[in-house]
Enzyme design. Sequence first.
Site, PDB file in Angstrom:
ATOM      1  N   SER A   1       0.858  -1.184   0.000  1.00 35.57           N
ATOM      2  CA  SER A   1       0.000   0.000   0.000  1.00 35.57           C
ATOM      3  C   SER A   1       0.894   1.234   0.000  1.00 35.57           C
ATOM      4  O   SER A   1       1.936   1.253   0.641  1.00 35.57           O
ATOM      5  CB  SER A   1      -0.876   0.021   1.253  1.00 35.57           C
ATOM      6  OG  SER A   1      -1.543  -1.198   1.385  1.00 35.57           O
TER       7      SER A   1
ATOM      8  N   MET B   1       1.575  -6.889   8.588  1.00 34.99           N
ATOM      9  CA  MET B   1       1.136  -8.274   8.368  1.00 34.99           C
ATOM     10  C   MET B   1       1.691  -8.891   7.086  1.00 34.99           C
ATOM     11  O   MET B   1       1.074  -9.775   6.493  1.00 34.99           O
ATOM     12  CB  MET B   1      -0.386  -8.310   8.298  1.00 34.99           C
ATOM     13  CG  MET B   1      -1.068  -7.725   9.520  1.00 34.99           C
ATOM     14  SD  MET B   1      -2.831  -7.890   9.385  1.00 34.99           S
ATOM     15  CE  MET B   1      -3.407  -6.479  10.311  1.00 34.99           C
ATOM     16  N   SER B   2       2.838  -8.408   6.647  1.00 34.27           N
ATOM     17  CA  SER B   2       3.413  -8.982   5.419  1.00 34.27           C
ATOM     18  C   SER B   2       4.934  -8.965   5.530  1.00 34.27           C
ATOM     19  O   SER B   2       5.485  -8.851   6.626  1.00 34.27           O
ATOM     20  CB  SER B   2       2.967  -8.153   4.206  1.00 34.27           C
ATOM     21  OG  SER B   2       3.513  -6.852   4.268  1.00 34.27           O
TER      22      SER B   2
ATOM     23  N   ALA C   1       2.684  -1.217   3.972  1.00 33.56           N
ATOM     24  CA  ALA C   1       2.093  -0.241   4.878  1.00 33.56           C
ATOM     25  C   ALA C   1       2.203  -0.825   6.276  1.00 33.56           C
ATOM     26  O   ALA C   1       2.098  -2.040   6.453  1.00 33.56           O
ATOM     27  CB  ALA C   1       0.629  -0.017   4.527  1.00 33.56           C
TER      28      ALA C   1
ATOM     29  N   HIS D   1      -1.064 -12.379   1.101  1.00 40.77           N
ATOM     30  CA  HIS D   1      -0.856 -12.385   2.557  1.00 40.77           C
ATOM     31  C   HIS D   1      -1.095 -13.778   3.120  1.00 40.77           C
ATOM     32  O   HIS D   1      -2.026 -14.467   2.704  1.00 40.77           O
ATOM     33  CB  HIS D   1      -1.806 -11.392   3.236  1.00 40.77           C
ATOM     34  CG  HIS D   1      -1.583  -9.977   2.846  1.00 40.77           C
ATOM     35  ND1 HIS D   1      -2.243  -9.382   1.800  1.00 40.77           N
ATOM     36  CD2 HIS D   1      -0.751  -9.037   3.361  1.00 40.77           C
ATOM     37  CE1 HIS D   1      -1.832  -8.129   1.683  1.00 40.77           C
ATOM     38  NE2 HIS D   1      -0.925  -7.893   2.620  1.00 40.77           N
TER      39      HIS D   1
ATOM     40  N   ASN E   1      -0.456   4.693  10.044  1.00 40.46           N
ATOM     41  CA  ASN E   1      -1.286   4.961  11.241  1.00 40.46           C
ATOM     42  C   ASN E   1      -0.457   4.693  12.495  1.00 40.46           C
ATOM     43  O   ASN E   1       0.558   3.995  12.434  1.00 40.46           O
ATOM     44  CB  ASN E   1      -2.502   4.022  11.245  1.00 40.46           C
ATOM     45  CG  ASN E   1      -2.097   2.562  11.172  1.00 40.46           C
ATOM     46  OD1 ASN E   1      -1.733   2.061  10.093  1.00 40.46           O
ATOM     47  ND2 ASN E   1      -2.132   1.887  12.298  1.00 40.46           N
TER      48      ASN E   1
ATOM     49  N   HIS F   1      -9.280   0.548   8.606  1.00 40.03           N
ATOM     50  CA  HIS F   1      -8.620   0.277   7.331  1.00 40.03           C
ATOM     51  C   HIS F   1      -8.638   1.512   6.422  1.00 40.03           C
ATOM     52  O   HIS F   1      -7.711   1.746   5.656  1.00 40.03           O
ATOM     53  CB  HIS F   1      -9.313  -0.916   6.666  1.00 40.03           C
ATOM     54  CG  HIS F   1      -8.603  -1.416   5.452  1.00 40.03           C
ATOM     55  ND1 HIS F   1      -7.284  -1.828   5.466  1.00 40.03           N
ATOM     56  CD2 HIS F   1      -9.017  -1.553   4.168  1.00 40.03           C
ATOM     57  CE1 HIS F   1      -6.924  -2.182   4.246  1.00 40.03           C
ATOM     58  NE2 HIS F   1      -7.952  -2.026   3.434  1.00 40.03           N
TER      59      HIS F   1
ATOM     60  N   TYR G   1      -2.342 -14.449   5.881  1.00 41.15           N
ATOM     61  CA  TYR G   1      -3.655 -14.508   6.554  1.00 41.15           C
ATOM     62  C   TYR G   1      -4.810 -14.766   5.596  1.00 41.15           C
ATOM     63  O   TYR G   1      -5.909 -15.123   6.010  1.00 41.15           O
ATOM     64  CB  TYR G   1      -3.922 -13.252   7.395  1.00 41.15           C
ATOM     65  CG  TYR G   1      -4.077 -11.952   6.625  1.00 41.15           C
ATOM     66  CD1 TYR G   1      -5.194 -11.713   5.838  1.00 41.15           C
ATOM     67  CD2 TYR G   1      -3.115 -10.965   6.703  1.00 41.15           C
ATOM     68  CE1 TYR G   1      -5.342 -10.524   5.142  1.00 41.15           C
ATOM     69  CE2 TYR G   1      -3.247  -9.765   6.018  1.00 41.15           C
ATOM     70  CZ  TYR G   1      -4.360  -9.554   5.239  1.00 41.15           C
ATOM     71  OH  TYR G   1      -4.494  -8.387   4.545  1.00 41.15           O
ATOM     72  N   GLU G   2      -4.560 -14.581   4.298  1.00 41.23           N
ATOM     73  CA  GLU G   2      -5.630 -14.846   3.328  1.00 41.23           C
ATOM     74  C   GLU G   2      -5.794 -16.347   3.072  1.00 41.23           C
ATOM     75  O   GLU G   2      -6.709 -16.757   2.371  1.00 41.23           O
ATOM     76  CB  GLU G   2      -5.306 -14.165   1.999  1.00 41.23           C
ATOM     77  CG  GLU G   2      -5.365 -12.653   2.046  1.00 41.23           C
ATOM     78  CD  GLU G   2      -4.926 -12.042   0.725  1.00 41.23           C
ATOM     79  OE1 GLU G   2      -5.771 -11.956  -0.180  1.00 41.23           O
ATOM     80  OE2 GLU G   2      -3.744 -11.680   0.593  1.00 41.23           O
TER      81      GLU G   2
ATOM     82  N   HIS H   1      -6.952  -5.746  -5.597  1.00 47.25           N
ATOM     83  CA  HIS H   1      -5.549  -6.152  -5.564  1.00 47.25           C
ATOM     84  C   HIS H   1      -5.274  -7.158  -6.678  1.00 47.25           C
ATOM     85  O   HIS H   1      -4.816  -8.262  -6.419  1.00 47.25           O
ATOM     86  CB  HIS H   1      -5.193  -6.801  -4.225  1.00 47.25           C
ATOM     87  CG  HIS H   1      -4.782  -5.831  -3.182  1.00 47.25           C
ATOM     88  ND1 HIS H   1      -3.482  -5.661  -2.763  1.00 47.25           N
ATOM     89  CD2 HIS H   1      -5.514  -4.955  -2.475  1.00 47.25           C
ATOM     90  CE1 HIS H   1      -3.444  -4.727  -1.838  1.00 47.25           C
ATOM     91  NE2 HIS H   1      -4.659  -4.273  -1.637  1.00 47.25           N
TER      92      HIS H   1
HETATM   93  N1  HPA Z   1      -1.013  -3.105  12.073  1.00 46.09           N
HETATM   94  C1  HPA Z   1      -0.776  -4.111  11.203  1.00 46.09           C
HETATM   95  N2  HPA Z   1      -0.713  -3.939   9.895  1.00 46.09           N
HETATM   96  C2  HPA Z   1      -0.906  -2.705   9.411  1.00 46.09           C
HETATM   97  C3  HPA Z   1      -1.136  -1.614  10.263  1.00 46.09           C
HETATM   98  C4  HPA Z   1      -1.195  -1.831  11.665  1.00 46.09           C
HETATM   99  O1  HPA Z   1      -1.407  -0.921  12.494  1.00 46.09           O
HETATM  100  N3  HPA Z   1      -1.257  -0.510   9.463  1.00 46.09           N
HETATM  101  C5  HPA Z   1      -1.091  -0.942   8.184  1.00 46.09           C
HETATM  102  N4  HPA Z   1      -0.870  -2.260   8.151  1.00 46.09           N
END
Ligand code: HPA
Length: 275
Positions: free
Chosen positions: A31, A212-213, A114, A84, A236, A248, A86-87, A62
Amino acid sequence: MVNLNAKYQDLLRYIENKAPFIPELSIILGSGLGNFAERITIVAELNSGEIPGYPLSTVEGHSGKIYFGEYSGKKIIIFKGRFHFYEGYTLSQCVLPVFITYKLGCRKLLITNAAGSSNPGYKPGDLMLVSSVNGINIKKELTELTGLASPEGKDGMLRFPSPELNSLIRKAADDESISLREGVYWYNKGPSYETPAEVRMANIFGADAVGMSTVHEAIYSAYLGINTSIISCITNYGSGITGQKLNHEEVIETAALISTRFENLVKKIISGLGS
Ligand code: HPA
């Protein structure tokens, strides 16, 4: 140990036939850099659906694509539409972009993502060059993939992150007057965001960002002997840092706000390759 050569014979043959060149740099888009392919001259483009054995992305918007392109006279390959863990993909599917990079003979990889900050000093909108990763959550699966328990190349040398590529990235940021944080990226398997306690823990354990990647891609890449670097786009504050609820949309919005700066940085990195 999983034998990717045997598993992905047809896929490799297909991509090797279509590849117009040996790329000088491979980029996995996260991202914040999702539209980067639009910033370069595309020479060839493969859709995930046409590649035998290549997984189809489950995340809306995506679409999986592999681009071969040129920028500033440099040849690059771009992977859009990340897989990912998790997918529900296997780890060998998740690292396919790395494996393809390796099999095409490319020995430089830039991974982007991201991430949320777990270091209160790192704020949304910051770009962070990753100095190390915490992949403790995914060790077992990684060991099944590489047969090793540590991010060492086949010759036993620790190769992550690449000092040369990291230097090039710092110089590019300097040249573009982009301030670049440096720090540790901590992997959370997901798919849910961390709890405030988990973000605090990550911080206490020395992590500056959570996501998460990336970690399996980076460790597998280093294992193969590819010069590997990571840039995280901080979208964030990690859960609990500000007391505000994570969502998100904030991640997407901040990623969009950073994208021009991020693209300029990556363009400069490409221009500096081999110099
Ligand atoms: N946590 C996990 N993965 C993310 C986050 C987060 O705060 N922001 C963007 N991807």
